[in-house]
Motif scaffolding. Sequence first.
Motif, PDB file in Angstrom:
ATOM      1  N   UNK A   9       0.824  -1.211   0.000  1.00  0.00           N
ATOM      2  CA  UNK A   9       0.000   0.000   0.000  1.00  0.00           C
ATOM      3  C   UNK A   9       0.859   1.263   0.000  1.00  0.00           C
ATOM      4  N   UNK A  10       1.879   1.312   0.854  1.00  0.00           N
ATOM      5  CA  UNK A  10       2.732   2.504   0.951  1.00  0.00           C
ATOM      6  C   UNK A  10       3.431   2.767  -0.380  1.00  0.00           C
ATOM      7  N   UNK A  11       3.932   1.739  -1.014  1.00  0.00           N
ATOM      8  CA  UNK A  11       4.603   1.907  -2.305  1.00  0.00           C
ATOM      9  C   UNK A  11       3.628   2.471  -3.346  1.00  0.00           C
ATOM     10  N   UNK A  12       2.454   1.916  -3.390  1.00  0.00           N
ATOM     11  CA  UNK A  12       1.443   2.381  -4.341  1.00  0.00           C
ATOM     12  C   UNK A  12       1.004   3.807  -4.028  1.00  0.00           C
ATOM     13  N   UNK A  13       0.791   4.086  -2.760  1.00  0.00           N
ATOM     14  CA  UNK A  13       0.344   5.418  -2.362  1.00  0.00           C
ATOM     15  C   UNK A  13       1.434   6.471  -2.561  1.00  0.00           C
ATOM     16  N   UNK A  14       2.695   6.081  -2.433  1.00  0.00           N
ATOM     17  CA  UNK A  14       3.794   7.018  -2.684  1.00  0.00           C
ATOM     18  C   UNK A  14       3.757   7.489  -4.126  1.00  0.00           C
ATOM     19  N   UNK A  15       3.529   6.560  -5.040  1.00  0.00           N
ATOM     20  CA  UNK A  15       3.434   6.903  -6.458  1.00  0.00           C
ATOM     21  C   UNK A  15       2.213   7.771  -6.714  1.00  0.00           C
ATOM     22  N   UNK A  16       1.098   7.420  -6.086  1.00  0.00           N
ATOM     23  CA  UNK A  16      -0.126   8.210  -6.231  1.00  0.00           C
ATOM     24  C   UNK A  16       0.077   9.620  -5.689  1.00  0.00           C
ATOM     25  N   UNK A  17       0.692   9.743  -4.515  1.00  0.00           N
ATOM     26  CA  UNK A  17       0.962  11.045  -3.910  1.00  0.00           C
ATOM     27  C   UNK A  17       1.841  11.903  -4.820  1.00  0.00           C
ATOM     28  N   UNK A  18       2.899  11.303  -5.334  1.00  0.00           N
ATOM     29  CA  UNK A  18       3.814  12.045  -6.209  1.00  0.00           C
ATOM     30  C   UNK A  18       3.085  12.538  -7.448  1.00  0.00           C
ATOM     31  N   UNK A  19       2.235  11.704  -7.999  1.00  0.00           N
ATOM     32  CA  UNK A  19       1.471  12.082  -9.197  1.00  0.00           C
ATOM     33  C   UNK A  19       0.486  13.207  -8.889  1.00  0.00           C
ATOM     34  N   UNK A  20      -0.234  13.077  -7.797  1.00  0.00           N
ATOM     35  CA  UNK A  20      -1.246  14.078  -7.428  1.00  0.00           C
ATOM     36  C   UNK A  20      -0.644  15.423  -7.033  1.00  0.00           C
ATOM     37  N   UNK A  21       0.532  15.399  -6.441  1.00  0.00           N
ATOM     38  CA  UNK A  21       1.155  16.647  -5.986  1.00  0.00           C
ATOM     39  C   UNK A  21       2.137  17.215  -7.003  1.00  0.00           C
ATOM     40  N   UNK A  22       2.398  16.462  -8.058  1.00  0.00           N
ATOM     41  CA  UNK A  22       3.319  16.935  -9.087  1.00  0.00           C
ATOM     42  C   UNK A  22       4.778  16.859  -8.688  1.00  0.00           C
ATOM     43  N   UNK A  23       5.084  16.044  -7.689  1.00  0.00           N
ATOM     44  CA  UNK A  23       6.456  15.891  -7.224  1.00  0.00           C
ATOM     45  C   UNK A  23       7.159  14.869  -8.109  1.00  0.00           C
ATOM     46  N   UNK A  24       8.288  15.274  -8.656  1.00  0.00           N
ATOM     47  CA  UNK A  24       9.080  14.372  -9.485  1.00  0.00           C
ATOM     48  C   UNK A  24      10.262  13.824  -8.705  1.00  0.00           C
ATOM     49  N   UNK A  25      10.924  12.820  -9.266  1.00  0.00           N
ATOM     50  CA  UNK A  25      12.056  12.197  -8.585  1.00  0.00           C
ATOM     51  C   UNK A  25      13.187  13.188  -8.335  1.00  0.00           C
ATOM     52  N   UNK A  26      13.330  14.159  -9.190  1.00  0.00           N
ATOM     53  CA  UNK A  26      14.409  15.134  -9.011  1.00  0.00           C
ATOM     54  C   UNK A  26      14.038  16.236  -8.018  1.00  0.00           C
ATOM     55  N   UNK A  34       4.428  13.426   2.726  1.00  0.00           N
ATOM     56  CA  UNK A  34       3.685  12.223   2.346  1.00  0.00           C
ATOM     57  C   UNK A  34       2.875  11.704   3.534  1.00  0.00           C
ATOM     58  N   UNK A  35       3.478  11.674   4.728  1.00  0.00           N
ATOM     59  CA  UNK A  35       2.755  11.216   5.919  1.00  0.00           C
ATOM     60  C   UNK A  35       1.572  12.123   6.225  1.00  0.00           C
TER      61      UNK A  35
END
Length: 73
Positions: A9-26, A34-35
């Motif tokens: 769940x955390x792995x999936x939600x991390x990706x979802x959070x990054x997508x929704x907030x526009x946060x990229x790996x860089x 995230x918490x």
Amino acid sequence: MKKAECETAIRSLATKWASETGVGKSDHPSFSSFKTWLRETGYAGYLNFRSVAGHNYDAEAWFDDELGQNWRR
């Protein structure tokens, strides 16, 4: 909850959070942000599992791994 279930769940939600907030790996994603998002969206229960190292440590490791931030460890 079981640790393995929370990891998935955390792995999936991390990706979802990054997508929704526009946060990229860089962008150096913030585990703290995230918490906060987990609490606000009703997913905070996935941070409640048994762990020798501690649930925050494990969850942050999964978050970092999922978003390509292992270099910070």
